[in-house]
Motif scaffolding. Sequence first.
Motif, PDB file in Angstrom:
ATOM      1  N   GLN A 122       0.824  -1.209   0.000  1.00  0.00           N
ATOM      2  CA  GLN A 122       0.000   0.000   0.000  1.00  0.00           C
ATOM      3  C   GLN A 122       0.859   1.259   0.000  1.00  0.00           C
ATOM      4  O   GLN A 122       0.551   2.235  -0.685  1.00  0.00           O
ATOM      5  CB  GLN A 122      -0.923  -0.011   1.214  1.00  0.00           C
ATOM      6  N   GLN A 123       1.951   1.219   0.746  1.00  0.00           N
ATOM      7  CA  GLN A 123       2.856   2.369   0.793  1.00  0.00           C
ATOM      8  C   GLN A 123       3.533   2.588  -0.561  1.00  0.00           C
ATOM      9  O   GLN A 123       3.675   3.719  -1.035  1.00  0.00           O
ATOM     10  CB  GLN A 123       3.908   2.148   1.872  1.00  0.00           C
ATOM     11  N   LYS A 126       1.502   4.298  -3.365  1.00  0.00           N
ATOM     12  CA  LYS A 126       1.548   5.762  -3.281  1.00  0.00           C
ATOM     13  C   LYS A 126       2.875   6.295  -3.823  1.00  0.00           C
ATOM     14  O   LYS A 126       2.918   7.309  -4.520  1.00  0.00           O
ATOM     15  CB  LYS A 126       1.363   6.211  -1.839  1.00  0.00           C
ATOM     16  N   LYS A 127       3.953   5.598  -3.519  1.00  0.00           N
ATOM     17  CA  LYS A 127       5.274   6.061  -3.941  1.00  0.00           C
ATOM     18  C   LYS A 127       5.415   6.052  -5.457  1.00  0.00           C
ATOM     19  O   LYS A 127       5.969   6.980  -6.053  1.00  0.00           O
ATOM     20  CB  LYS A 127       6.354   5.176  -3.322  1.00  0.00           C
ATOM     21  N   ARG A 129       3.033   6.061  -7.735  1.00  0.00           N
ATOM     22  CA  ARG A 129       1.940   6.679  -8.479  1.00  0.00           C
ATOM     23  C   ARG A 129       2.478   7.776  -9.396  1.00  0.00           C
ATOM     24  O   ARG A 129       3.167   8.688  -8.971  1.00  0.00           O
ATOM     25  CB  ARG A 129       0.905   7.237  -7.521  1.00  0.00           C
ATOM     26  N   ASP A 224      -3.222   1.542  -8.597  1.00  0.00           N
ATOM     27  CA  ASP A 224      -4.009   1.682  -7.367  1.00  0.00           C
ATOM     28  C   ASP A 224      -3.958   0.454  -6.472  1.00  0.00           C
ATOM     29  O   ASP A 224      -4.635   0.404  -5.449  1.00  0.00           O
ATOM     30  CB  ASP A 224      -5.473   1.987  -7.713  1.00  0.00           C
TER      31      ASP A 224
END
Length: 235
Positions: A122-123, A126-127, A129, A224
Motif C-alpha cells: 500500500q505504501q 503511493k510512492k 503513483r 491503485d
Amino acid sequence: MTKEVNVLLKSERRSDDVIALRPRETVCQHGVGAATDQELLQIILRTGTAKCSTSELASLLLHHFGNLAFLSRAGLTELTQFSGIGPTKAVELQAAFELGRRSLRQMQLRQGVVVSSRLLGQQMVKKFRGCQQEQLVVVYLDTKNQVIQERIVFTGGLNSSVAHPREIYHYAVLLSAARLICLHNHPSGQLTPSSHDLAFSKRLVQCGELMGIDCLDHLIIGHDNYLSLREENLL
C-alpha cells in the motif's frame, strides 16, 4: 537616467533585499518550523523581479495553486509561466519538494518494522503513483524486519539481460541484511506478472537460499493496487 532616479531604484532594490532576508532571519532566530509557507517559498525563490518582489511572487504562487501540496505537483511548464520563475528556479522548486517527499518516505519506513506485504504494498502504490518508468526496488531488512535500506537496483524491464540476483545480493551482503523484499512497478497499471517476472523471482529465491538471506516476497505495484507473488503462491 537622472541621479535622483538612480538613487530611488537603488533604494528600492535594497528595500526588496531586506524583505527577502526577513524569512532567513526568522529561521535563524526561531528555527525553520517557525517560518510560514510563504516565507519558506521566499527562501527557495531568493529573488523576485523589478515588478514583483520575492514576497509577492511567493504569495502569488500560493494563491494560484491553493496550497503547498498542489504547488509541489506543478510541472516545469506550469511554473515557468509565472514572471520571475525561469527554468532554473522551477527546477530548484521541484527539487526542494522532491527532497521533502523522499525524506518523509524514508522516515515512515524507519519508524517501525515491515509487518506485512500488504502494508508495504500500500505504501509503495503511493510512492510509484505517476511513475512512467519501470523500477526494481529492494527493501533490505535485519533479523527483526527493521528496514536497513530501500534501494533502487535496476531501472527497466526484468529481463535476463538487465536484472540479475547477484546485484541484489551484493548489496545485501554489504548491508549485512538478513532478509529482503523485492518489488517493481508496472507503469501500465496491470498487475499480472510476466514470464520474466516469475523467472526472475524464482532465481532470486534460489540464490537467497544458497546465501542464507531470505527473499520474503516480490511485489508488483500497479496504479491503485499491488500483487504479492508470495500471497498468490507464485514465489
